[in-house]
Scaffold this active site. Sequence first.
Site, PDB file in Angstrom:
ATOM      1  N   GLU A  97       9.628  16.979  14.609  1.00  0.00           N
ATOM      2  CA  GLU A  97      10.078  16.707  13.244  1.00  0.00           C
ATOM      3  C   GLU A  97       9.329  17.634  12.286  1.00  0.00           C
ATOM      4  O   GLU A  97       8.108  17.574  12.191  1.00  0.00           O
ATOM      5  CB  GLU A  97       9.811  15.250  12.867  1.00  0.00           C
ATOM      6  CG  GLU A  97      10.373  14.895  11.505  1.00  0.00           C
ATOM      7  CD  GLU A  97      10.011  13.484  11.037  1.00  0.00           C
ATOM      8  OE1 GLU A  97       8.836  13.105  11.126  1.00  0.00           O
ATOM      9  OE2 GLU A  97      10.920  12.775  10.570  1.00  0.00           O
TER      10      GLU A  97
ATOM     11  N   GLU B 123       9.854   1.927  10.739  1.00  0.00           N
ATOM     12  CA  GLU B 123      10.875   2.950  10.494  1.00  0.00           C
ATOM     13  C   GLU B 123      10.159   4.289  10.522  1.00  0.00           C
ATOM     14  O   GLU B 123       9.404   4.610   9.603  1.00  0.00           O
ATOM     15  CB  GLU B 123      11.567   2.714   9.148  1.00  0.00           C
ATOM     16  CG  GLU B 123      12.483   1.508   9.199  1.00  0.00           C
ATOM     17  CD  GLU B 123      13.203   1.235   7.896  1.00  0.00           C
ATOM     18  OE1 GLU B 123      13.131   2.064   6.980  1.00  0.00           O
ATOM     19  OE2 GLU B 123      13.819   0.169   7.807  1.00  0.00           O
TER      20      GLU B 123
ATOM     21  N   LYS C  69       0.879  -1.182   0.000  1.00  0.00           N
ATOM     22  CA  LYS C  69       0.000   0.000   0.000  1.00  0.00           C
ATOM     23  C   LYS C  69       0.912   1.226   0.000  1.00  0.00           C
ATOM     24  O   LYS C  69       1.445   1.620   1.026  1.00  0.00           O
ATOM     25  CB  LYS C  69      -0.876  -0.028   1.261  1.00  0.00           C
ATOM     26  CG  LYS C  69      -2.214   0.673   1.144  1.00  0.00           C
ATOM     27  CD  LYS C  69      -2.158   2.142   0.835  1.00  0.00           C
ATOM     28  CE  LYS C  69      -1.854   2.992   2.043  1.00  0.00           C
ATOM     29  NZ  LYS C  69      -1.611   4.422   1.659  1.00  0.00           N
TER      30      LYS C  69
HETATM   31  P1  NAD Z   1       2.491   8.766   7.231  1.00  0.00           P
HETATM   32  O1  NAD Z   1       2.684   8.023   8.493  1.00  0.00           O
HETATM   33  O2  NAD Z   1       1.490   9.861   7.185  1.00  0.00           O
HETATM   34  O3  NAD Z   1       2.075   7.777   6.043  1.00  0.00           O
HETATM   35  C1  NAD Z   1       2.863   6.666   5.697  1.00  0.00           C
HETATM   36  C2  NAD Z   1       1.968   5.596   5.119  1.00  0.00           C
HETATM   37  O4  NAD Z   1       1.088   5.133   6.128  1.00  0.00           O
HETATM   38  C3  NAD Z   1       1.092   6.058   3.958  1.00  0.00           C
HETATM   39  O5  NAD Z   1       1.070   5.045   2.977  1.00  0.00           O
HETATM   40  C4  NAD Z   1      -0.260   6.220   4.617  1.00  0.00           C
HETATM   41  O6  NAD Z   1      -1.334   6.055   3.726  1.00  0.00           O
HETATM   42  C5  NAD Z   1      -0.238   5.111   5.626  1.00  0.00           C
HETATM   43  N1  NAD Z   1      -1.167   5.256   6.752  1.00  0.00           N
HETATM   44  C6  NAD Z   1      -1.611   6.409   7.317  1.00  0.00           C
HETATM   45  N2  NAD Z   1      -2.454   6.119   8.323  1.00  0.00           N
HETATM   46  C7  NAD Z   1      -2.542   4.768   8.418  1.00  0.00           C
HETATM   47  C8  NAD Z   1      -3.252   3.868   9.258  1.00  0.00           C
HETATM   48  N3  NAD Z   1      -4.057   4.291  10.225  1.00  0.00           N
HETATM   49  N4  NAD Z   1      -3.085   2.547   9.063  1.00  0.00           N
HETATM   50  C9  NAD Z   1      -2.262   2.092   8.099  1.00  0.00           C
HETATM   51  N5  NAD Z   1      -1.589   2.891   7.255  1.00  0.00           N
HETATM   52  C10 NAD Z   1      -1.721   4.222   7.415  1.00  0.00           C
HETATM   53  O7  NAD Z   1       3.948   9.270   6.818  1.00  0.00           O
HETATM   54  P2  NAD Z   1       4.322  10.226   5.598  1.00  0.00           P
HETATM   55  O8  NAD Z   1       3.866  11.597   5.934  1.00  0.00           O
HETATM   56  O9  NAD Z   1       3.871   9.571   4.327  1.00  0.00           O
HETATM   57  O10 NAD Z   1       5.917  10.139   5.600  1.00  0.00           O
HETATM   58  C11 NAD Z   1       6.743  10.984   6.346  1.00  0.00           C
HETATM   59  C12 NAD Z   1       7.194  10.293   7.629  1.00  0.00           C
HETATM   60  O11 NAD Z   1       7.887   9.088   7.310  1.00  0.00           O
HETATM   61  C13 NAD Z   1       8.179  11.123   8.428  1.00  0.00           C
HETATM   62  O12 NAD Z   1       7.848  11.072   9.790  1.00  0.00           O
HETATM   63  C14 NAD Z   1       9.519  10.430   8.176  1.00  0.00           C
HETATM   64  O13 NAD Z   1      10.493  10.627   9.171  1.00  0.00           O
HETATM   65  C15 NAD Z   1       9.094   9.008   8.077  1.00  0.00           C
HETATM   66  N6  NAD Z   1      10.111   8.218   7.387  1.00  0.00           N
HETATM   67  C16 NAD Z   1      10.890   7.365   8.128  1.00  0.00           C
HETATM   68  C17 NAD Z   1      11.902   6.630   7.528  1.00  0.00           C
HETATM   69  C18 NAD Z   1      12.787   5.723   8.331  1.00  0.00           C
HETATM   70  O14 NAD Z   1      13.474   4.912   7.748  1.00  0.00           O
HETATM   71  N7  NAD Z   1      12.802   5.823   9.650  1.00  0.00           N
HETATM   72  C19 NAD Z   1      12.103   6.742   6.156  1.00  0.00           C
HETATM   73  C20 NAD Z   1      11.286   7.619   5.421  1.00  0.00           C
HETATM   74  C21 NAD Z   1      10.288   8.344   6.054  1.00  0.00           C
END
Ligand code: NAD
Length: 503
Positions: free
Chosen positions: A397, A266, A191
Amino acid sequence: MADLETNLARLDDHLGRFRSEGVLNRIAGADRAAASGARFETRSPVDDSLICEVARGGAEDIDAAARAARAAFPAWRDMTGAERKRILHRIADLIEDRAEEIALCECWDTGQAWRYMSKAALRGAANFRFFADRAPAARDGQVLPSPTLMNLTTRVPIGPVGVITPWNTPFMLSTWKIAPALAAGCTVVHKPAEFSPVTARILMEIAEEAGLPPGVWNLVNGFGEDAGKALTEHPDIKAIAFVGESRTGSMIMKQGADTLKRVHFELGGKNPVIVFDDADLDRALDAAIFMIYSLNGERCTSSSRLLVQDTVAGDFIARLADRVRKIRVGHPLDPDTELGPLIHGTHFDKVTGYFDVARAEGARIAAGGRRHGETGWYVEPTLFTGATPEMRIAQEEIFGPVLTAMTFSTEAEALEIANGVPYGLTAYVWTNDLTRALRFTDGLEAGMIWVNSENVRHLPTPFGGMKASGIGRDGGDWSFEFYMEQKHIGLATGRHAITQLGM
Ligand code: NAD
């Protein structure tokens, strides 16, 4: 040689089919619209123009994909590691063949600059090759003889897994999760993030063209709260590999509780770069700038907090501010661009909101702090100075090209500030004192630390964070620990005494 005009013309060729067909889901080797018929739009951060429509999957689509992954699992699990290796290398070959198309679409969908994305596609191929080579040994175990038993261990793939990815560098991150899952013998439901769905579809097509059997990898687009949630709750999905925000990780853990999901997270970061006065300050400056202003600052491992020793802080921060003002903001497909637009209007609002927070908290905006241009989600590269550790700009962040600079006088103070946030993903230390480097890295609460270096990824090393930055590690054999179950088999080597009851 690529330039903006050529890149735009080539992009147009690649996007044509998505404009007419949209981005469809792919389940059991077949294109599928969402069961509900719903669609959503993906828009370019460059000018907010429509890129294409995307199938908006929900629980019904996830159920179909999970069933397909379950049906495909036994054959994929039982295929020899050598055969899996061959298919995964073929996927890497095809990624390399289509690297330009992937990079162009990724830039347009995410706003990331061409100079980074052209390499990110190739890194995706490298991820597949790395895990392909490990596939034949994935099930290997140990022999642990005891006085009465020959104890063997082996590993088996856990089953169908769910992979949920974010929008910042979606192509590379998808390969980073999916390649080890497939190498281990798991089947996958992916997804991708709703803000950047295009390259996940290209990757899926590549995988099937490479000979991946139908149903081994399924793609369902949609929003987190419906498709994402349904995936984390599905009983056929044995584990969730998730990359995204810490808050979402916490929701996924709750959603997965009823089906006892194994999770790998992550998550976010507020990573410090700590510069001591004995360091090579020129190199420290280059690395500090690169680690926050590359990839639009939308990078989990970005060094978003600068801690610089007060003895050198004045000059260091002045040089930093000067360089930040010169960073080239521009169209992501222009090879000269160093900083493109942020992913989306909502994220733009979040990042620019911190400009007001900084002012209200009494920090100084030494560079940037404004929108860039009139169209698209561009912001100026921004530097906050005069910050103190408890300020929100030093704790939260921001996930944009925004650096918060602070000063310290002693090593103990630097460590306290560095560790004084909820996160613990990466840290970067600059010192030429070896003993201090050892002592300081030992005290740092971070999953990954670089000394006198920017983040240079080496695939055999563990990748992941502590505290609110994550659970579990990827890379090397750590990925297989997540995607596989350990099994112990004890074989009696003689006729040892068995305690007799009821005699
Ligand atoms: P997000 O958590 O908003 O979304 C990530 C994914 O989760 C999307 O596909 C979203 O549709 C899905 N999602 C959202 N709510 C959900 C739920 N209730 N159940 C299941 N899936 C759900 O994150 P984002 O805004 O897309 O990405 C940015 C974040 O990702 C930042 O915090 C960044 O630090 C983190 N990030 C971490 C790493 C790492 O390796 N630690 C790498 C890249 C990004």
